[in-house]
Design a protein around this motif. Sequence first.
Motif, PDB file in Angstrom:
ATOM      1  N   VAL A  30     -23.702   7.088 -30.133  1.00  0.00           N
ATOM      2  CA  VAL A  30     -24.093   7.729 -31.562  1.00  0.00           C
ATOM      3  C   VAL A  30     -25.418   7.381 -31.711  1.00  0.00           C
ATOM      4  CG1 VAL A  30     -21.693   7.974 -32.584  1.00  0.00           C
ATOM      5  CG2 VAL A  30     -23.165   6.060 -33.043  1.00  0.00           C
ATOM      6  N   ALA A  31     -26.132   7.757 -32.554  1.00  0.00           N
ATOM      7  CA  ALA A  31     -27.561   7.487 -32.994  1.00  0.00           C
ATOM      8  C   ALA A  31     -27.677   7.633 -34.611  1.00  0.00           C
ATOM      9  CB  ALA A  31     -28.592   8.256 -32.480  1.00  0.00           C
ATOM     10  N   ALA A  32     -28.464   6.797 -35.111  1.00  0.00           N
ATOM     11  CA  ALA A  32     -28.606   6.639 -36.525  1.00  0.00           C
ATOM     12  C   ALA A  32     -30.031   6.209 -37.118  1.00  0.00           C
ATOM     13  CB  ALA A  32     -27.634   5.511 -37.249  1.00  0.00           C
ATOM     14  N   GLU A  33     -30.270   7.073 -38.325  1.00  0.00           N
ATOM     15  CA  GLU A  33     -31.722   6.571 -38.397  1.00  0.00           C
ATOM     16  C   GLU A  33     -31.687   6.438 -39.954  1.00  0.00           C
ATOM     17  OE1 GLU A  33     -34.121  10.323 -38.057  1.00  0.00           O
ATOM     18  OE2 GLU A  33     -33.282  10.830 -36.096  1.00  0.00           O
ATOM     19  N   PRO A  34     -32.760   5.737 -40.536  1.00  0.00           N
ATOM     20  CA  PRO A  34     -32.622   5.119 -41.883  1.00  0.00           C
ATOM     21  C   PRO A  34     -32.935   6.463 -42.804  1.00  0.00           C
ATOM     22  CG  PRO A  34     -34.236   4.089 -40.804  1.00  0.00           C
ATOM     23  CD  PRO A  34     -33.759   5.355 -39.702  1.00  0.00           C
ATOM     24  N   GLY A  35     -32.542   6.354 -43.874  1.00  0.00           N
ATOM     25  CA  GLY A  35     -32.991   7.560 -44.793  1.00  0.00           C
ATOM     26  C   GLY A  35     -32.029   8.534 -44.878  1.00  0.00           C
ATOM     27  N   ALA A  36     -32.102   9.874 -44.485  1.00  0.00           N
ATOM     28  CA  ALA A  36     -31.332  10.857 -44.672  1.00  0.00           C
ATOM     29  C   ALA A  36     -29.874  10.831 -44.490  1.00  0.00           C
ATOM     30  CB  ALA A  36     -31.695  12.159 -43.745  1.00  0.00           C
ATOM     31  N   GLY A  37     -29.385  10.344 -43.412  1.00  0.00           N
ATOM     32  CA  GLY A  37     -28.005   9.890 -42.898  1.00  0.00           C
ATOM     33  C   GLY A  37     -27.430   8.709 -43.375  1.00  0.00           C
ATOM     34  N   ALA A  38     -28.390   7.588 -43.850  1.00  0.00           N
ATOM     35  CA  ALA A  38     -27.782   6.533 -44.284  1.00  0.00           C
ATOM     36  C   ALA A  38     -27.562   6.517 -45.897  1.00  0.00           C
ATOM     37  CB  ALA A  38     -28.790   5.412 -43.838  1.00  0.00           C
ATOM     38  N   ASN A  39     -26.414   5.711 -45.971  1.00  0.00           N
ATOM     39  CA  ASN A  39     -26.327   5.535 -47.536  1.00  0.00           C
ATOM     40  C   ASN A  39     -27.303   4.379 -48.054  1.00  0.00           C
ATOM     41  OD1 ASN A  39     -24.810   5.928 -49.942  1.00  0.00           O
ATOM     42  ND2 ASN A  39     -23.922   3.846 -49.419  1.00  0.00           N
ATOM     43  N   GLU A  40     -27.573   4.824 -49.307  1.00  0.00           N
ATOM     44  CA  GLU A  40     -28.461   3.823 -50.152  1.00  0.00           C
ATOM     45  C   GLU A  40     -27.636   3.514 -51.440  1.00  0.00           C
ATOM     46  OE1 GLU A  40     -32.874   4.462 -50.691  1.00  0.00           O
ATOM     47  OE2 GLU A  40     -32.655   5.907 -49.130  1.00  0.00           O
ATOM     48  N   PRO A  41     -27.699   2.307 -51.871  1.00  0.00           N
ATOM     49  CA  PRO A  41     -27.126   1.875 -53.090  1.00  0.00           C
ATOM     50  C   PRO A  41     -27.674   2.441 -54.302  1.00  0.00           C
ATOM     51  CG  PRO A  41     -28.600   0.089 -52.460  1.00  0.00           C
ATOM     52  CD  PRO A  41     -28.681   1.111 -51.458  1.00  0.00           C
TER      53      PRO A  41
ATOM     54  N   VAL B 241     -12.363  10.389 -21.390  1.00  0.00           N
ATOM     55  CA  VAL B 241     -12.872   8.844 -22.146  1.00  0.00           C
ATOM     56  C   VAL B 241     -11.697   8.522 -22.932  1.00  0.00           C
ATOM     57  CG1 VAL B 241     -15.384   9.340 -21.950  1.00  0.00           C
ATOM     58  CG2 VAL B 241     -14.221   9.911 -23.897  1.00  0.00           C
ATOM     59  N   GLU B 242     -11.810   7.175 -23.355  1.00  0.00           N
ATOM     60  CA  GLU B 242     -10.967   6.645 -24.221  1.00  0.00           C
ATOM     61  C   GLU B 242     -11.473   7.011 -25.774  1.00  0.00           C
ATOM     62  OE1 GLU B 242      -8.799   3.269 -24.096  1.00  0.00           O
ATOM     63  OE2 GLU B 242      -9.602   2.763 -22.122  1.00  0.00           O
ATOM     64  N   ASP B 243     -10.587   7.484 -26.538  1.00  0.00           N
ATOM     65  CA  ASP B 243     -11.019   7.854 -27.870  1.00  0.00           C
ATOM     66  C   ASP B 243     -11.468   6.801 -28.911  1.00  0.00           C
ATOM     67  OD1 ASP B 243     -11.137   9.156 -30.278  1.00  0.00           O
ATOM     68  OD2 ASP B 243      -9.163  10.109 -30.500  1.00  0.00           O
ATOM     69  N   VAL B 244     -12.511   6.534 -28.915  1.00  0.00           N
ATOM     70  CA  VAL B 244     -13.066   5.661 -29.970  1.00  0.00           C
ATOM     71  C   VAL B 244     -13.895   6.079 -30.713  1.00  0.00           C
ATOM     72  CG1 VAL B 244     -12.589   3.658 -28.671  1.00  0.00           C
ATOM     73  CG2 VAL B 244     -14.719   4.555 -28.375  1.00  0.00           C
ATOM     74  N   ASP B 245     -14.296   5.841 -32.030  1.00  0.00           N
ATOM     75  CA  ASP B 245     -15.263   6.337 -33.104  1.00  0.00           C
ATOM     76  C   ASP B 245     -16.089   5.068 -33.344  1.00  0.00           C
ATOM     77  OD1 ASP B 245     -14.250   8.879 -33.084  1.00  0.00           O
ATOM     78  OD2 ASP B 245     -12.953   8.359 -34.799  1.00  0.00           O
ATOM     79  N   ILE B 246     -17.498   5.665 -33.222  1.00  0.00           N
ATOM     80  CA  ILE B 246     -18.594   4.645 -33.632  1.00  0.00           C
ATOM     81  C   ILE B 246     -19.150   5.033 -34.976  1.00  0.00           C
ATOM     82  CG2 ILE B 246     -20.603   3.317 -33.297  1.00  0.00           C
ATOM     83  CD1 ILE B 246     -19.985   3.925 -30.024  1.00  0.00           C
ATOM     84  N   ASP B 247     -19.157   4.290 -36.135  1.00  0.00           N
ATOM     85  CA  ASP B 247     -19.819   4.462 -37.228  1.00  0.00           C
ATOM     86  C   ASP B 247     -20.866   3.549 -37.429  1.00  0.00           C
ATOM     87  OD1 ASP B 247     -20.109   5.238 -39.746  1.00  0.00           O
ATOM     88  OD2 ASP B 247     -18.701   4.436 -40.936  1.00  0.00           O
ATOM     89  N   LEU B 248     -22.147   4.142 -37.396  1.00  0.00           N
ATOM     90  CA  LEU B 248     -23.429   3.380 -37.385  1.00  0.00           C
ATOM     91  C   LEU B 248     -24.363   4.025 -38.411  1.00  0.00           C
ATOM     92  CD1 LEU B 248     -25.023   1.491 -35.666  1.00  0.00           C
ATOM     93  CD2 LEU B 248     -25.762   3.542 -34.377  1.00  0.00           C
ATOM     94  N   THR B 249     -24.822   2.808 -39.259  1.00  0.00           N
ATOM     95  CA  THR B 249     -25.942   3.029 -40.371  1.00  0.00           C
ATOM     96  C   THR B 249     -26.856   2.172 -40.099  1.00  0.00           C
ATOM     97  OG1 THR B 249     -24.766   1.698 -41.929  1.00  0.00           O
ATOM     98  CG2 THR B 249     -24.200   3.899 -42.019  1.00  0.00           C
ATOM     99  N   VAL B 250     -27.954   2.492 -40.439  1.00  0.00           N
ATOM    100  CA  VAL B 250     -29.325   1.560 -40.505  1.00  0.00           C
ATOM    101  C   VAL B 250     -29.954   1.861 -41.944  1.00  0.00           C
ATOM    102  CG1 VAL B 250     -30.506   3.151 -38.999  1.00  0.00           C
ATOM    103  CG2 VAL B 250     -31.405   0.764 -39.451  1.00  0.00           C
ATOM    104  N   SER B 251     -30.510   0.814 -42.275  1.00  0.00           N
ATOM    105  CA  SER B 251     -31.360   1.143 -43.826  1.00  0.00           C
ATOM    106  C   SER B 251     -32.303  -0.072 -43.692  1.00  0.00           C
ATOM    107  CB  SER B 251     -30.246   0.974 -45.101  1.00  0.00           C
ATOM    108  OG  SER B 251     -29.492  -0.108 -44.750  1.00  0.00           O
ATOM    109  N   PHE B 252     -33.365   0.466 -44.396  1.00  0.00           N
ATOM    110  CA  PHE B 252     -34.608  -0.661 -44.622  1.00  0.00           C
ATOM    111  C   PHE B 252     -34.414  -1.251 -45.554  1.00  0.00           C
ATOM    112  CE2 PHE B 252     -38.304  -0.584 -41.431  1.00  0.00           C
ATOM    113  CZ  PHE B 252     -37.429   0.022 -40.285  1.00  0.00           C
ATOM    114  N   ILE B 253     -34.590  -2.803 -45.466  1.00  0.00           N
ATOM    115  CA  ILE B 253     -34.418  -3.554 -46.799  1.00  0.00           C
ATOM    116  C   ILE B 253     -35.801  -4.382 -47.082  1.00  0.00           C
ATOM    117  CG2 ILE B 253     -31.898  -3.702 -46.516  1.00  0.00           C
ATOM    118  CD1 ILE B 253     -32.342  -6.391 -44.950  1.00  0.00           C
ATOM    119  N   GLY B 254     -36.671  -4.053 -46.249  1.00  0.00           N
ATOM    120  CA  GLY B 254     -38.072  -4.630 -46.330  1.00  0.00           C
ATOM    121  C   GLY B 254     -39.156  -3.777 -45.719  1.00  0.00           C
ATOM    122  N   GLU B 255     -40.291  -4.440 -45.620  1.00  0.00           N
ATOM    123  CA  GLU B 255     -41.360  -3.687 -45.176  1.00  0.00           C
ATOM    124  C   GLU B 255     -41.124  -3.264 -43.571  1.00  0.00           C
ATOM    125  OE1 GLU B 255     -45.182  -2.028 -45.401  1.00  0.00           O
ATOM    126  OE2 GLU B 255     -43.717  -2.522 -46.837  1.00  0.00           O
ATOM    127  N   THR B 256     -40.608  -4.446 -42.851  1.00  0.00           N
ATOM    128  CA  THR B 256     -40.123  -4.075 -41.482  1.00  0.00           C
ATOM    129  C   THR B 256     -38.787  -4.708 -41.084  1.00  0.00           C
ATOM    130  OG1 THR B 256     -41.062  -6.180 -40.692  1.00  0.00           O
ATOM    131  CG2 THR B 256     -42.574  -4.457 -40.747  1.00  0.00           C
TER     132      THR B 256
END
Length: 405
Positions: free
Chosen positions: A272-283, A141-156
């Motif tokens: 790639v897959a990302a989940e909020p919390g553990a893997g994601a950065n928080e301020p 495959v072609e060499d591409v990287d995906i950097d993915l983050t998700v973080s909750f900023i409200g109830e939903t």
Amino acid sequence: MKKILSIVVLGIFILSGFGAGALSNIENNAVFENEYNEINERATHTVLGEYGTATWCGYCRYAHGALKELTAEGQLDFHYITHVYDKNTVSSSYLVSHYNLYGFPTLWWDGGLDVDVGAGSVPTAKSTYTNSINYCGSQSVEDVDIDLTVSFIGETEMKVDCTVTNNEGSTYGGTIQVAICEKVSSRGWTDTGGALYTMTFLDWAFKEPLSISSGGSWSDSMTWDGSSHGYPTVTEENTIVIAAAYNDEKHTGYSYPPNSNPFDAYYVDECVAAEPGAGANEPPNTPSIEGPSKGVPDIEYEFTIAATDPNNDDVSFYVQWGDDQIEEWFGPYNSGEDVLISHTWSETGIYFIKVKARDTEGEESSWKTLTLNIPRPRNSNNVLLNILTERFPNLYTLLIKLLGL
Ligand code: CA
């Protein structure tokens, strides 16, 4: 070249038209596996499976069970996205318009490089999917990287950030598709075995063309609110976001292999897959600031500031003293470390000292404000006070506090 031809007895629901009355159930169908090329020892990338299913489809529970077991076993490098045809119109239109859907269950691997239709049992589906994942994962495959983050900023409400980097020596052309999914359906979407569907697609975060120069990158950020999209039951713990980069080289795939229901297939280069919390950065959390709340002009005052970061990242600070002077981003310091800062105000007045923190990922905290009152002395000819001001600034501050001046 090794050619594997496996003929299996499968149950398939055929989709012939869009009304439920037009759907029929076909058994005893022969499905031919795609021709296998030589399989390399190592996977070149994470494989994506897009699973088309429906809540009423009897054989789909075997496909679902196989995907869950393969994931739990953790031996294969893949992610899957479940498109529930009869519950989500975004899914149904995608399966029909993009993949020229034939029936359920169908697994499109890596954008249609391999397609598996039907499932006779959990063990046979697992075997079929294992072969498909190994086959797709071993392709160059072609060499591409995906950097993915998700973080909750409200109830939903969540924020999704995605960056695709092109490591190739030439421009990368393709499409990025980022799917917002639930680990387990919170909407009660089940297979006919009663199991809630997993990795259940809700909506697209991104579905955009890519043209990235050599060594360059593409980035975008978006927010998505479950409540405003008809999914008020999304939660941080149950959210997973899955991204895939599809190459723009066009192939012909068949959603009813070997040669029926053709579609334009664009193979997956990375997933790639990302989940909020553990893997994601928080301020960093809002900083604390401690120091005097009253003072006099031309005396240097000390303040102690600190900020903790949920990820234990180092933190830098930005301070506005309230008199048009600022301290631009100084640090970094350890998360939670006390930092001593000082400043002198030359005029009387009420000052709002504002401080914010930034972590090593560039995420910033909210502002924290401390009010400092430097009142006009009631008796500027008071010799004692002036002497104290000169020689014992801290004592004087204390005195002001005690006397309530
Ligand atoms: Ca952080």
